[in-house]
Design a protein around this motif. Structure first.
Motif, PDB file in Angstrom:
ATOM      1  N   HIS B  64       0.822  -1.208   0.000  1.00  0.00           N
ATOM      2  CA  HIS B  64       0.000   0.000   0.000  1.00  0.00           C
ATOM      3  C   HIS B  64       0.864   1.270   0.000  1.00  0.00           C
ATOM      4  O   HIS B  64       0.588   2.229  -0.740  1.00  0.00           O
ATOM      5  N   THR B  68       0.947   3.887  -3.137  1.00  0.00           N
ATOM      6  CA  THR B  68       0.472   5.257  -2.899  1.00  0.00           C
ATOM      7  C   THR B  68       1.571   6.274  -3.206  1.00  0.00           C
ATOM      8  O   THR B  68       1.311   7.319  -3.814  1.00  0.00           O
ATOM      9  N   ASN B  72       0.072   8.641  -5.847  1.00  0.00           N
ATOM     10  CA  ASN B  72      -0.637   9.753  -5.202  1.00  0.00           C
ATOM     11  C   ASN B  72       0.080  10.088  -3.893  1.00  0.00           C
ATOM     12  O   ASN B  72      -0.394   9.799  -2.801  1.00  0.00           O
ATOM     13  N   GLY B  75      -1.362  11.331  -0.743  1.00  0.00           N
ATOM     14  CA  GLY B  75      -2.240  10.401  -0.030  1.00  0.00           C
ATOM     15  C   GLY B  75      -1.563   9.677   1.111  1.00  0.00           C
ATOM     16  O   GLY B  75      -2.230   9.026   1.928  1.00  0.00           O
TER      17      GLY B  75
END
Lengths: 174, 174
Positions: B64, B68, B72, B75
Protein backbone atom coordinates in the motif's frame (compact mmCIF):
# COMPACT_ATOMS: atom_id res chain seq x y z
CA UNK A 1 37.79 -4.17 51.20
CA UNK A 2 35.43 -1.35 50.44
CA UNK A 3 34.41 -0.86 46.80
CA UNK A 4 32.33 2.00 45.51
CA UNK A 5 30.46 1.11 42.32
CA UNK A 6 28.86 4.18 40.76
CA UNK A 7 26.19 3.51 38.21
CA UNK A 8 23.16 5.36 36.97
CA UNK A 9 19.97 4.50 35.14
CA UNK A 10 21.77 5.68 32.05
CA UNK A 11 24.77 3.43 32.28
CA UNK A 12 25.38 1.08 29.37
CA UNK A 13 26.58 -2.32 28.51
CA UNK A 14 28.41 -0.41 25.86
CA UNK A 15 30.51 2.72 26.45
CA UNK A 16 28.80 5.62 28.21
CA UNK A 17 27.77 8.67 26.21
CA UNK A 18 26.84 12.23 27.03
CA UNK A 19 23.39 13.17 28.33
CA UNK A 20 21.47 16.31 28.99
CA UNK A 21 21.08 16.02 32.75
CA UNK A 22 19.85 19.53 33.44
CA UNK A 23 18.02 19.69 36.72
CA UNK A 24 18.16 15.92 37.14
CA UNK A 25 18.23 14.97 40.80
CA UNK A 26 20.97 12.57 41.80
CA UNK A 27 20.09 10.21 44.63
CA UNK A 28 21.68 7.30 46.37
CA UNK A 29 19.11 4.58 45.91
CA UNK A 30 20.90 1.51 47.18
CA UNK A 31 23.42 1.02 49.94
CA UNK A 32 24.02 -2.59 50.77
CA UNK A 33 26.60 -5.19 51.54
CA UNK A 34 27.41 -7.59 48.73
CA UNK A 35 27.70 -11.27 49.70
CA UNK A 36 31.41 -11.08 49.11
CA UNK A 37 31.48 -8.25 51.66
CA UNK A 38 32.37 -5.47 49.31
CA UNK A 39 30.35 -2.36 49.95
CA UNK A 40 28.36 -1.46 46.86
CA UNK A 41 26.90 2.01 46.54
CA UNK A 42 24.59 2.49 43.60
CA UNK A 43 23.61 5.92 42.31
CA UNK A 44 20.57 6.56 40.18
CA UNK A 45 18.99 9.59 38.58
CA UNK A 46 15.31 10.12 39.20
CA UNK A 47 13.76 12.82 37.13
CA UNK A 48 11.27 12.94 34.30
CA UNK A 49 13.16 15.98 33.07
CA UNK A 50 16.26 13.97 32.35
CA UNK A 51 16.64 13.74 28.56
CA UNK A 52 18.76 11.17 26.81
CA UNK A 53 20.41 12.18 23.54
CA UNK A 54 19.42 9.45 21.03
CA UNK A 55 22.11 10.55 18.56
CA UNK A 56 24.89 10.12 21.11
CA UNK A 57 23.46 6.79 22.22
CA UNK A 58 23.23 5.57 18.63
CA UNK A 59 26.76 6.67 17.81
CA UNK A 60 28.23 4.99 20.90
CA UNK A 61 26.24 1.82 20.29
CA UNK A 62 27.23 1.55 16.62
CA UNK A 63 30.91 2.04 17.37
CA UNK A 64 30.80 -0.57 20.12
CA UNK A 65 28.70 -3.08 18.18
CA UNK A 66 30.80 -3.24 15.04
CA UNK A 67 34.12 -3.09 16.88
CA UNK A 68 32.97 -6.06 18.95
CA UNK A 69 31.67 -7.86 15.85
CA UNK A 70 35.01 -7.44 14.08
CA UNK A 71 37.26 -8.37 17.03
CA UNK A 72 35.30 -10.65 19.39
CA UNK A 73 32.01 -11.68 17.84
CA UNK A 74 31.00 -13.90 20.79
CA UNK A 75 31.19 -10.80 22.98
CA UNK A 76 28.01 -9.51 21.32
CA UNK A 77 26.03 -11.83 23.62
CA UNK A 78 26.04 -9.11 26.29
CA UNK A 79 23.99 -6.84 24.02
CA UNK A 80 21.02 -9.21 23.63
CA UNK A 81 18.49 -10.79 26.00
CA UNK A 82 16.14 -13.74 25.79
CA UNK A 83 13.41 -11.76 24.05
CA UNK A 84 15.78 -10.33 21.44
CA UNK A 85 15.23 -11.10 17.77
CA UNK A 86 17.64 -11.19 14.85
CA UNK A 87 16.65 -11.43 11.19
CA UNK A 88 19.85 -11.99 9.23
CA UNK A 89 19.34 -12.13 5.47
CA UNK A 90 15.77 -13.30 6.07
CA UNK A 91 16.71 -15.96 8.64
CA UNK A 92 15.09 -15.39 12.05
CA UNK A 93 16.46 -16.40 15.44
CA UNK A 94 15.44 -15.39 18.94
CA UNK A 95 17.30 -15.20 22.23
CA UNK A 96 20.82 -14.02 23.07
CA UNK A 97 22.39 -17.46 22.83
CA UNK A 98 20.79 -18.38 19.51
CA UNK A 99 21.63 -14.97 18.06
CA UNK A 100 25.28 -15.15 18.96
CA UNK A 101 25.52 -18.75 17.76
CA UNK A 102 24.09 -17.56 14.44
CA UNK A 103 26.56 -14.68 14.19
CA UNK A 104 29.57 -16.76 15.21
CA UNK A 105 28.62 -19.47 12.68
CA UNK A 106 28.49 -17.08 9.71
CA UNK A 107 30.69 -18.37 6.88
CA UNK A 108 33.43 -15.82 7.40
CA UNK A 109 35.73 -15.15 10.31
CA UNK A 110 37.78 -12.05 9.71
CA UNK A 111 35.84 -9.03 8.60
CA UNK A 112 35.74 -5.28 8.94
CA UNK A 113 32.67 -3.08 8.96
CA UNK A 114 32.96 0.48 7.67
CA UNK A 115 29.99 2.65 8.60
CA UNK A 116 28.61 5.15 6.09
CA UNK A 117 25.51 6.54 7.83
CA UNK A 118 23.82 6.28 11.22
CA UNK A 119 20.25 7.55 11.68
CA UNK A 120 18.23 7.28 14.86
CA UNK A 121 14.82 8.12 16.26
CA UNK A 122 13.09 7.52 19.61
CA UNK A 123 10.74 4.58 19.14
CA UNK A 124 7.83 5.57 21.34
CA UNK A 125 6.40 5.17 24.83
CA UNK A 126 8.74 2.37 25.90
CA UNK A 127 11.70 4.78 25.63
CA UNK A 128 13.45 2.70 23.02
CA UNK A 129 15.73 4.04 20.31
CA UNK A 130 15.78 2.94 16.67
CA UNK A 131 19.19 2.92 14.99
CA UNK A 132 19.47 2.58 11.21
CA UNK A 133 22.93 1.89 9.78
CA UNK A 134 24.34 1.67 6.28
CA UNK A 135 27.90 0.70 5.45
CA UNK A 136 30.15 -1.87 3.89
CA UNK A 137 31.52 -5.17 5.06
CA UNK A 138 35.00 -6.19 3.94
CA UNK A 139 35.65 -9.91 4.21
CA UNK A 140 39.22 -11.23 4.44
CA UNK A 141 40.45 -12.39 1.03
CA UNK A 142 37.63 -10.73 -0.91
CA UNK A 143 38.41 -7.99 -3.40
CA UNK A 144 35.20 -5.99 -3.03
CA UNK A 145 33.40 -4.92 0.09
CA UNK A 146 29.69 -5.79 0.47
CA UNK A 147 27.20 -3.01 1.07
CA UNK A 148 24.77 -3.62 3.91
CA UNK A 149 21.94 -1.99 5.85
CA UNK A 150 21.01 -2.88 9.40
CA UNK A 151 18.55 -1.66 11.97
CA UNK A 152 18.54 -2.06 15.73
CA UNK A 153 15.85 -1.35 18.29
CA UNK A 154 17.53 -0.55 21.61
CA UNK A 155 15.36 -0.96 24.68
CA UNK A 156 16.11 0.24 28.21
CA UNK A 157 16.16 -2.12 31.16
CA UNK A 158 15.35 -1.15 34.75
CA UNK A 159 18.96 -1.48 35.84
CA UNK A 160 19.78 1.39 33.56
CA UNK A 161 21.34 -0.30 30.56
CA UNK A 162 20.10 -0.74 27.01
CA UNK A 163 19.92 -3.97 25.09
CA UNK A 164 19.14 -4.91 21.49
CA UNK A 165 15.53 -6.02 21.21
CA UNK A 166 15.31 -6.03 17.40
CA UNK A 167 18.10 -6.54 14.88
CA UNK A 168 17.51 -6.83 11.13
CA UNK A 169 20.42 -7.16 8.66
CA UNK A 170 20.41 -7.15 4.87
CA UNK A 171 23.13 -7.07 2.27
CA UNK A 172 22.46 -4.55 -0.49
CA UNK A 173 23.15 -6.39 -3.68
CA UNK A 174 24.16 -4.17 -6.57
CA UNK B 1 -31.26 2.96 4.22
CA UNK B 2 -29.67 0.46 6.49
CA UNK B 3 -25.92 -0.01 6.17
CA UNK B 4 -23.91 -2.60 8.05
CA UNK B 5 -20.34 -1.47 8.56
CA UNK B 6 -18.22 -4.32 9.89
CA UNK B 7 -14.96 -3.29 11.44
CA UNK B 8 -12.68 -4.77 14.05
CA UNK B 9 -9.87 -3.60 16.28
CA UNK B 10 -7.61 -4.93 13.58
CA UNK B 11 -8.89 -2.87 10.71
CA UNK B 12 -6.39 -0.72 8.86
CA UNK B 13 -5.92 2.55 7.15
CA UNK B 14 -4.35 0.35 4.54
CA UNK B 15 -5.87 -2.81 3.09
CA UNK B 16 -6.92 -5.48 5.58
CA UNK B 17 -4.78 -8.58 5.95
CA UNK B 18 -5.27 -12.04 7.35
CA UNK B 19 -5.05 -12.76 11.09
CA UNK B 20 -4.90 -15.78 13.28
CA UNK B 21 -8.16 -15.42 15.14
CA UNK B 22 -8.22 -18.84 16.77
CA UNK B 23 -10.47 -18.84 19.80
CA UNK B 24 -10.96 -15.09 19.59
CA UNK B 25 -14.38 -14.08 20.81
CA UNK B 26 -16.31 -11.91 18.40
CA UNK B 27 -18.68 -9.45 20.05
CA UNK B 28 -20.96 -6.71 18.92
CA UNK B 29 -19.71 -3.78 20.94
CA UNK B 30 -21.59 -0.88 19.39
CA UNK B 31 -25.01 -0.65 17.88
CA UNK B 32 -26.08 2.88 17.20
CA UNK B 33 -27.73 5.15 14.68
CA UNK B 34 -25.43 7.40 12.74
CA UNK B 35 -26.53 11.05 12.36
CA UNK B 36 -27.19 10.44 8.69
CA UNK B 37 -29.49 7.63 9.80
CA UNK B 38 -27.47 4.74 8.49
CA UNK B 39 -27.29 1.89 10.96
CA UNK B 40 -23.72 1.24 11.90
CA UNK B 41 -22.82 -2.02 13.57
CA UNK B 42 -19.29 -2.22 14.84
CA UNK B 43 -17.64 -5.52 15.67
CA UNK B 44 -14.60 -5.87 17.84
CA UNK B 45 -12.47 -8.76 18.92
CA UNK B 46 -11.72 -9.06 22.60
CA UNK B 47 -9.19 -11.69 23.40
CA UNK B 48 -5.60 -11.72 24.54
CA UNK B 49 -5.27 -14.89 22.50
CA UNK B 50 -5.87 -13.05 19.26
CA UNK B 51 -2.58 -12.96 17.39
CA UNK B 52 -1.81 -10.57 14.56
CA UNK B 53 0.44 -11.90 11.84
CA UNK B 54 3.26 -9.33 11.52
CA UNK B 55 4.37 -10.74 8.17
CA UNK B 56 0.94 -10.27 6.61
CA UNK B 57 0.67 -6.79 8.11
CA UNK B 58 4.11 -5.84 6.80
CA UNK B 59 3.37 -7.17 3.32
CA UNK B 60 0.04 -5.33 3.10
CA UNK B 61 1.56 -2.13 4.40
CA UNK B 62 4.53 -2.21 2.02
CA UNK B 63 2.33 -2.81 -1.01
CA UNK B 64 0.00 0.00 0.00
CA UNK B 65 2.75 2.46 0.95
CA UNK B 66 4.79 2.26 -2.24
CA UNK B 67 1.76 2.07 -4.52
CA UNK B 68 0.47 5.26 -2.90
CA UNK B 69 3.91 6.88 -3.08
CA UNK B 70 4.16 6.16 -6.80
CA UNK B 71 0.62 7.20 -7.75
CA UNK B 72 -0.64 9.75 -5.20
CA UNK B 73 2.17 10.84 -2.90
CA UNK B 74 0.00 13.31 -0.98
CA UNK B 75 -2.24 10.40 -0.03
CA UNK B 76 0.48 9.15 2.31
CA UNK B 77 -0.69 11.73 4.86
CA UNK B 78 -3.26 9.23 6.14
CA UNK B 79 -0.49 6.91 7.28
CA UNK B 80 1.20 9.39 9.65
CA UNK B 81 0.15 11.26 12.80
CA UNK B 82 1.43 14.30 14.63
CA UNK B 83 4.04 12.36 16.58
CA UNK B 84 5.37 10.59 13.48
CA UNK B 85 8.98 11.09 12.45
CA UNK B 86 10.68 10.83 9.07
CA UNK B 87 14.42 10.84 8.49
CA UNK B 88 14.96 11.08 4.73
CA UNK B 89 18.61 10.93 3.69
CA UNK B 90 19.57 12.34 7.09
CA UNK B 91 16.99 15.15 7.06
CA UNK B 92 14.50 14.95 9.95
CA UNK B 93 10.89 16.14 9.97
CA UNK B 94 8.05 15.45 12.39
CA UNK B 95 4.28 15.42 12.03
CA UNK B 96 2.04 14.13 9.25
CA UNK B 97 1.80 17.45 7.44
CA UNK B 98 5.53 18.19 7.49
CA UNK B 99 6.35 14.64 6.42
CA UNK B 100 4.05 14.71 3.42
CA UNK B 101 5.24 18.19 2.45
CA UNK B 102 8.77 16.82 2.51
CA UNK B 103 7.86 13.80 0.38
CA UNK B 104 5.82 15.80 -2.13
CA UNK B 105 8.66 18.32 -2.48
CA UNK B 106 11.31 15.72 -3.36
CA UNK B 107 13.07 16.67 -6.59
CA UNK B 108 11.36 14.06 -8.70
CA UNK B 109 7.73 13.49 -9.57
CA UNK B 110 7.28 10.26 -11.47
CA UNK B 111 8.91 7.25 -9.89
CA UNK B 112 8.45 3.56 -9.37
CA UNK B 113 9.55 1.53 -6.36
CA UNK B 114 10.43 -2.13 -6.87
CA UNK B 115 10.67 -4.07 -3.61
CA UNK B 116 13.39 -6.69 -3.17
CA UNK B 117 13.01 -7.77 0.48
CA UNK B 118 10.60 -7.16 3.37
CA UNK B 119 11.56 -8.20 6.90
CA UNK B 120 9.48 -7.57 10.00
CA UNK B 121 9.54 -8.12 13.74
CA UNK B 122 7.22 -7.17 16.61
CA UNK B 123 8.77 -4.17 18.34
CA UNK B 124 7.86 -4.85 21.96
CA UNK B 125 5.29 -4.09 24.64
CA UNK B 126 3.51 -1.32 22.69
CA UNK B 127 2.44 -3.91 20.07
CA UNK B 128 4.21 -2.13 17.26
CA UNK B 129 5.70 -3.80 14.20
CA UNK B 130 9.05 -2.99 12.61
CA UNK B 131 9.20 -3.28 8.82
CA UNK B 132 12.54 -3.25 7.02
CA UNK B 133 12.50 -2.86 3.24
CA UNK B 134 15.13 -2.98 0.53
CA UNK B 135 14.50 -2.27 -3.10
CA UNK B 136 15.15 0.04 -6.01
CA UNK B 137 13.70 3.36 -7.06
CA UNK B 138 13.37 4.10 -10.76
CA UNK B 139 13.05 7.79 -11.54
CA UNK B 140 11.47 8.94 -14.80
CA UNK B 141 14.13 9.76 -17.38
CA UNK B 142 16.96 8.09 -15.46
CA UNK B 143 18.76 5.13 -16.94
CA UNK B 144 19.64 3.34 -13.71
CA UNK B 145 17.46 2.61 -10.71
CA UNK B 146 18.66 3.70 -7.28
CA UNK B 147 18.98 1.12 -4.53
CA UNK B 148 17.40 2.07 -1.22
CA UNK B 149 16.70 0.76 2.26
CA UNK B 150 13.88 1.97 4.46
CA UNK B 151 12.46 1.08 7.83
CA UNK B 152 9.04 1.77 9.33
CA UNK B 153 7.76 1.40 12.85
CA UNK B 154 4.01 0.78 12.71
CA UNK B 155 2.11 1.54 15.90
CA UNK B 156 -1.49 0.57 16.72
CA UNK B 157 -4.09 3.15 17.65
CA UNK B 158 -7.09 2.48 19.91
CA UNK B 159 -9.52 2.65 17.01
CA UNK B 160 -7.86 -0.43 15.60
CA UNK B 161 -5.71 0.98 12.84
CA UNK B 162 -1.96 1.27 12.52
CA UNK B 163 0.04 4.34 11.66
CA UNK B 164 3.69 5.02 10.86
CA UNK B 165 5.46 6.30 13.95
CA UNK B 166 9.04 6.01 12.63
CA UNK B 167 10.23 6.18 9.03
CA UNK B 168 13.91 6.20 8.04
CA UNK B 169 14.99 6.18 4.38
CA UNK B 170 18.47 5.90 2.87
CA UNK B 171 19.73 5.46 -0.66
CA UNK B 172 22.41 2.77 -0.93
CA UNK B 173 25.13 4.30 -3.00
CA UNK B 174 27.22 1.77 -4.91
Amino acid sequence: MIQANFTSVLSFHFPPVQYKTTRARKNICNLNIHPCKTLIIRFSFFSTELKMDPDALAKAFVEHYYRTFDTNRAGLANLYQEGSMLTFEGSKVQGAQAIVEKLVALPFQQCQHVISTVDCQPSGPASGVLVFVSGSLQLAGEQHALKFSQMFHLMPIPQGSYYVFNDIFRLNYA
